[in-house]
Design an enzyme around this catalytic site. Structure first.
Site, PDB file in Angstrom:
ATOM      1  N   HIS A  55      45.087  33.749  30.310  1.00 26.59           N
ATOM      2  CA  HIS A  55      46.067  33.179  31.231  1.00 26.59           C
ATOM      3  C   HIS A  55      47.147  32.565  30.337  1.00 26.59           C
ATOM      4  O   HIS A  55      46.848  32.126  29.219  1.00 26.59           O
ATOM      5  CB  HIS A  55      45.478  32.044  32.060  1.00 26.59           C
ATOM      6  CG  HIS A  55      44.321  32.411  32.927  1.00 26.59           C
ATOM      7  ND1 HIS A  55      43.016  32.422  32.473  1.00 26.59           N
ATOM      8  CD2 HIS A  55      44.260  32.780  34.221  1.00 26.59           C
ATOM      9  CE1 HIS A  55      42.209  32.760  33.465  1.00 26.59           C
ATOM     10  NE2 HIS A  55      42.934  32.988  34.522  1.00 26.59           N
ATOM     11  N   ASP A  58      46.130  29.330  28.823  1.00 29.16           N
ATOM     12  CA  ASP A  58      45.004  29.328  27.860  1.00 29.16           C
ATOM     13  C   ASP A  58      45.565  29.231  26.450  1.00 29.16           C
ATOM     14  O   ASP A  58      44.884  28.792  25.527  1.00 29.16           O
ATOM     15  CB  ASP A  58      44.194  30.633  27.973  1.00 29.16           C
ATOM     16  CG  ASP A  58      43.511  30.801  29.317  1.00 29.16           C
ATOM     17  OD1 ASP A  58      43.285  29.784  30.004  1.00 29.16           O
ATOM     18  OD2 ASP A  58      43.244  31.950  29.703  1.00 29.16           O
ATOM     19  N   MET A  89      44.890  42.709  28.532  1.00 27.01           N
ATOM     20  CA  MET A  89      45.255  42.168  29.844  1.00 27.01           C
ATOM     21  C   MET A  89      45.728  40.727  29.715  1.00 27.01           C
ATOM     22  O   MET A  89      45.222  39.950  28.921  1.00 27.01           O
ATOM     23  CB  MET A  89      44.029  42.251  30.771  1.00 27.01           C
ATOM     24  CG  MET A  89      44.226  41.701  32.172  1.00 27.01           C
ATOM     25  SD  MET A  89      43.868  39.936  32.332  1.00 27.01           S
ATOM     26  CE  MET A  89      42.114  39.949  32.537  1.00 27.01           C
ATOM     27  N   GLU A 182      42.907  41.047  41.996  1.00 20.54           N
ATOM     28  CA  GLU A 182      41.504  40.645  41.993  1.00 20.54           C
ATOM     29  C   GLU A 182      41.161  39.869  43.261  1.00 20.54           C
ATOM     30  O   GLU A 182      41.782  38.845  43.559  1.00 20.54           O
ATOM     31  CB  GLU A 182      41.189  39.785  40.777  1.00 20.54           C
ATOM     32  CG  GLU A 182      39.748  39.320  40.727  1.00 20.54           C
ATOM     33  CD  GLU A 182      39.401  38.605  39.449  1.00 20.54           C
ATOM     34  OE1 GLU A 182      40.184  38.675  38.483  1.00 20.54           O
ATOM     35  OE2 GLU A 182      38.344  37.967  39.411  1.00 20.54           O
ATOM     36  N   LYS A 184      38.528  37.778  45.906  1.00 19.43           N
ATOM     37  CA  LYS A 184      37.400  36.843  45.942  1.00 19.43           C
ATOM     38  C   LYS A 184      37.364  36.254  47.345  1.00 19.43           C
ATOM     39  O   LYS A 184      38.404  35.946  47.916  1.00 19.43           O
ATOM     40  CB  LYS A 184      37.563  35.738  44.893  1.00 19.43           C
ATOM     41  CG  LYS A 184      36.330  34.841  44.751  1.00 19.43           C
ATOM     42  CD  LYS A 184      36.498  33.831  43.617  1.00 19.43           C
ATOM     43  CE  LYS A 184      35.289  32.916  43.492  1.00 19.43           C
ATOM     44  NZ  LYS A 184      35.465  31.908  42.407  1.00 19.43           N
ATOM     45  N   GLU A 218      35.618  42.255  40.699  1.00 18.03           N
ATOM     46  CA  GLU A 218      34.671  41.463  39.892  1.00 18.03           C
ATOM     47  C   GLU A 218      33.290  41.503  40.542  1.00 18.03           C
ATOM     48  O   GLU A 218      33.164  41.302  41.762  1.00 18.03           O
ATOM     49  CB  GLU A 218      35.120  40.023  39.743  1.00 18.03           C
ATOM     50  CG  GLU A 218      34.097  39.175  38.953  1.00 18.03           C
ATOM     51  CD  GLU A 218      34.510  37.764  38.689  1.00 18.03           C
ATOM     52  OE1 GLU A 218      35.630  37.542  38.163  1.00 18.03           O
ATOM     53  OE2 GLU A 218      33.729  36.847  39.031  1.00 18.03           O
ATOM     54  N   HIS A 221      32.298  38.476  42.704  1.00 18.40           N
ATOM     55  CA  HIS A 221      33.112  38.255  43.913  1.00 18.40           C
ATOM     56  C   HIS A 221      32.708  39.176  45.057  1.00 18.40           C
ATOM     57  O   HIS A 221      32.557  38.715  46.202  1.00 18.40           O
ATOM     58  CB  HIS A 221      34.596  38.414  43.592  1.00 18.40           C
ATOM     59  CG  HIS A 221      35.073  37.443  42.569  1.00 18.40           C
ATOM     60  ND1 HIS A 221      36.351  37.450  42.074  1.00 18.40           N
ATOM     61  CD2 HIS A 221      34.428  36.439  41.914  1.00 18.40           C
ATOM     62  CE1 HIS A 221      36.470  36.485  41.181  1.00 18.40           C
ATOM     63  NE2 HIS A 221      35.323  35.866  41.055  1.00 18.40           N
ATOM     64  N   ASP A 246      36.220  43.230  36.112  1.00 19.55           N
ATOM     65  CA  ASP A 246      35.628  41.965  35.621  1.00 19.55           C
ATOM     66  C   ASP A 246      34.116  42.064  35.747  1.00 19.55           C
ATOM     67  O   ASP A 246      33.568  42.073  36.850  1.00 19.55           O
ATOM     68  CB  ASP A 246      36.135  40.776  36.457  1.00 19.55           C
ATOM     69  CG  ASP A 246      37.473  40.253  35.955  1.00 19.55           C
ATOM     70  OD1 ASP A 246      37.985  39.271  36.534  1.00 19.55           O
ATOM     71  OD2 ASP A 246      38.007  40.840  34.996  1.00 19.55           O
ATOM     72  N   ASP A 256      30.258  31.169  42.841  1.00 16.26           N
ATOM     73  CA  ASP A 256      30.640  32.155  41.827  1.00 16.26           C
ATOM     74  C   ASP A 256      30.039  31.765  40.476  1.00 16.26           C
ATOM     75  O   ASP A 256      30.512  30.859  39.805  1.00 16.26           O
ATOM     76  CB  ASP A 256      32.179  32.158  41.737  1.00 16.26           C
ATOM     77  CG  ASP A 256      32.701  33.228  40.801  1.00 16.26           C
ATOM     78  OD1 ASP A 256      33.898  33.182  40.496  1.00 16.26           O
ATOM     79  OD2 ASP A 256      31.915  34.102  40.380  1.00 16.26           O
ATOM     80  N   ASP A 258      29.463  33.712  37.654  1.00 17.58           N
ATOM     81  CA  ASP A 258      30.046  34.303  36.430  1.00 17.58           C
ATOM     82  C   ASP A 258      29.020  34.351  35.295  1.00 17.58           C
ATOM     83  O   ASP A 258      29.308  33.979  34.156  1.00 17.58           O
ATOM     84  CB  ASP A 258      31.288  33.517  35.985  1.00 17.58           C
ATOM     85  CG  ASP A 258      32.441  33.650  36.960  1.00 17.58           C
ATOM     86  OD1 ASP A 258      33.334  32.774  36.956  1.00 17.58           O
ATOM     87  OD2 ASP A 258      32.446  34.618  37.745  1.00 17.58           O
ATOM     88  N   ASP A 292      34.255  38.830  32.518  1.00 17.45           N
ATOM     89  CA  ASP A 292      34.810  37.580  33.043  1.00 17.45           C
ATOM     90  C   ASP A 292      33.627  36.690  33.411  1.00 17.45           C
ATOM     91  O   ASP A 292      33.217  36.606  34.569  1.00 17.45           O
ATOM     92  CB  ASP A 292      35.696  37.840  34.258  1.00 17.45           C
ATOM     93  CG  ASP A 292      36.383  36.550  34.693  1.00 17.45           C
ATOM     94  OD1 ASP A 292      37.002  36.532  35.772  1.00 17.45           O
ATOM     95  OD2 ASP A 292      36.276  35.554  33.953  1.00 17.45           O
TER      96      ASP A 292
HETATM   97  C1  DIG Z   1      38.392  34.543  38.026  1.00 17.29           C
HETATM   98  O1  DIG Z   1      37.482  35.508  38.433  1.00 17.29           O
HETATM   99  C2  DIG Z   1      39.689  35.174  37.632  1.00 17.29           C
HETATM  100  C3  DIG Z   1      40.413  34.345  36.635  1.00 17.29           C
HETATM  101  O2  DIG Z   1      39.482  34.023  35.650  1.00 17.29           O
HETATM  102  C4  DIG Z   1      41.430  35.291  36.090  1.00 17.29           C
HETATM  103  O3  DIG Z   1      42.647  35.030  36.708  1.00 17.29           O
HETATM  104  C5  DIG Z   1      40.961  36.668  36.487  1.00 17.29           C
HETATM  105  C6  DIG Z   1      41.088  37.612  35.340  1.00 17.29           C
HETATM  106  O4  DIG Z   1      39.928  38.258  35.025  1.00 17.29           O
HETATM  107  N1  DIG Z   1      39.599  36.448  36.992  1.00 17.29           N
HETATM  108 MN    MN Z   2      37.561  37.470  37.460  1.00 16.24          MN
HETATM  109 MN    MN Z   3      34.216  34.894  39.162  1.00 16.61          MN
END
Ligand code: DIG
Ligand code: MN
Ligand code: MN
Length: 391
Positions: A55, A58, A89, A182, A184, A218, A221, A246, A256, A258, A292
């Site tokens: 990001h 970051d 990315m 993406e 969610k 993802e 998600h 992801d 979530d 992760d 991710d």
């Molecule tokens: C969360 O699942 C999102 C953020 O971490 C980011 O914007 C995106 C990129 O993989 N995934």
């Molecule tokens: Mn993600």
């Molecule tokens: Mn996530």
């Protein structure tokens, strides 16, 4: 030579926010020191990763001056070069700052929407400067708790407007960049707009430049919605819209998480890797394999790199298992597509003649219903390949 050691050809990538996650959660402070981006680049290279994602914030804190920004970027570029990592990315943080508490592109305050688009253009410039070819949009705050605050159709229109605007920006700058959306379903908002990959695929079809935009599904998600991630990814691939992915793991019915890839539903992880790698003879996914996810809050820095190595290792072991499974003669026999010289042409395309012929045939529903399909044998054999009993 370890057959499961990652190579650049595997195209494994991690976000700075993943291996740099300090372990803070809604109920506890950080448990690990915040690592410098250049240190994370070095350690990821040592683990065998191909790329590192970010990001904007970051790397460049909000409020940094132009000269501070340029210095941070230069230092990062030196680290990338020194350690042989690329940036596949990039993305914008449109969810941390309080300004985005009611969303970014879909916020009711036009000043917030304007700031979000401006911040995104700046972050797109940064991503392109670092060599990114894929730009992800995750609408972390695009949603509601008090649903009367806006007509959901207005939110859809505002998201479309922002994406069209930013597609035009990329075209105007002649950047070689595509967008990946993406989805969610919730968290951090009570309900998020465009909650699944399917919703994103439809939104893309309504944009001015849909050819520039794909999806970034993802694992966690889609699982949070109780949906099959493999089916979501397959539909995206079928539409040539899987621009990024992801990878992580998730227990059903939870926030979530992760988690490390493959650490929960191994069967779905196996089927996903089989799909992405095309081991049954289908086209391979060509994009980065992005993790991710992050290490457990229980871990120190050594545990973070165990997490990173484990993510890539599990992926490669599953790939080998899927290759063995699809090379198996019995398996190929069980999943061979049945052709029918009479019916296939009749079903391939409608015509009045084909419809008449189809309706003129004798159909035997009872026989159709009594036939066994051999899926128990197929799934058991798959489980046994997955457990390493065969191949
Ligand atoms: C969360 O699942 C999102 C953020 O971490 C980011 O914007 C995106 C990129 O993989 N995934
Ligand atoms: Mn993600
Ligand atoms: Mn996530």
């Amino acid at each position: 030579m370890d057959p499961f050691a990652p190579t650049p050809e595997d195209r494994f990538s991690f976000g700075l926010w993943t291996v740099g996650n300090p372990g803070r959660d809604p109920f506890g402070e950080a448990v690990r020191p915040v690592a410098k981006p250049t240190h994370l680049v070095q350690k990821l290279a040592e683990c065998g990763a191909f790329g590192v994602n970010l990001h904007d914030n970051d790397l460049v804190p909000m409020g940094a001056s132009a000269s501070e920004r340029d210095l941070l970027v230069r230092e990062f570029q030196v680290a990338l070069k020194d350690h042989g990592l690329v940036v596949p990315m990039a993305t914008t943080n449109l969810f941390s700052h309080p300004a985005f508490k009611d969303g970014a592109f879909t916020a009711n305050d036009p000043r917030v929407r304007a700031f979000a688009v401006k911040k995104s253009m700046d972050a797109i410039d940064l991503g392109v400067e670092l060599g990114a070819k894929i730009y992800v949009f995750w609408g972390g705050r695009e949603g509601t708790e008090a649903d009367a605050c806006r007509d959901p159709r207005t939110a859809v229109a505002r998201m479309r407007e922002a994406l069209n605007y930013l597609c035009e920006y990329v075209r105007d700058q002649r950047y070689e960049l595509c967008f990946a959306l993406e989805a969610k379903p919730n968290e951090p908002r009570g309900d998020m707009y465009f909650p699944t990959t399917g919703h994103m695929l439809h939104l893309i079809s309504t944009l001015d430049h849909p050819e520039m935009v794909g999806v970034n599904p993802e694992v966690a998600h889609e699982n949070m919605s109780g949906l099959s991630f493999v089916h979501a990814v397959a539909q995206a691939m079928e539409a040539d819209k899987l621009f990024h992915i992801d990878l992580n793991a998730q227990k059903i019915g939870r926030y979530d998480q992760d988690l490390r890839f493959g650490s929960e539903d191994l069967k779905q992880a196996f089927l996903l890797v089989r799909l992405l790698e095309g081991t049954s003879g289908t086209p391979r996914y060509q994009g980065p394999r992005h993790f991710d996810s992050h290490a457990y809050r229980t871990e120190d820095e050594a545990g973070v790199w165990e997490f990173a190595r484990g993510s890539m290792r599990t992926y490669k072991i599953l790939k080998a298992r899927a290759q063995a499974f699809d090379a198996d003669k019995e398996v190929r026999g069980l999943i061979a597509e049945r052709k029918d010289a009479l019916l296939d042409p009749l079903m391939a395309r409608y015509s009045a003649a084909n419809a008449r012929a189809l309706r003129g045939l004798t159909h035997d529903p009872a026989a159709l219903g009594s036939a066994g399909l051999g899926y128990e044998r197929l799934d058991q054999r798959m489980i046994e390949f997955l457990m390493g009993v065969h191949g």
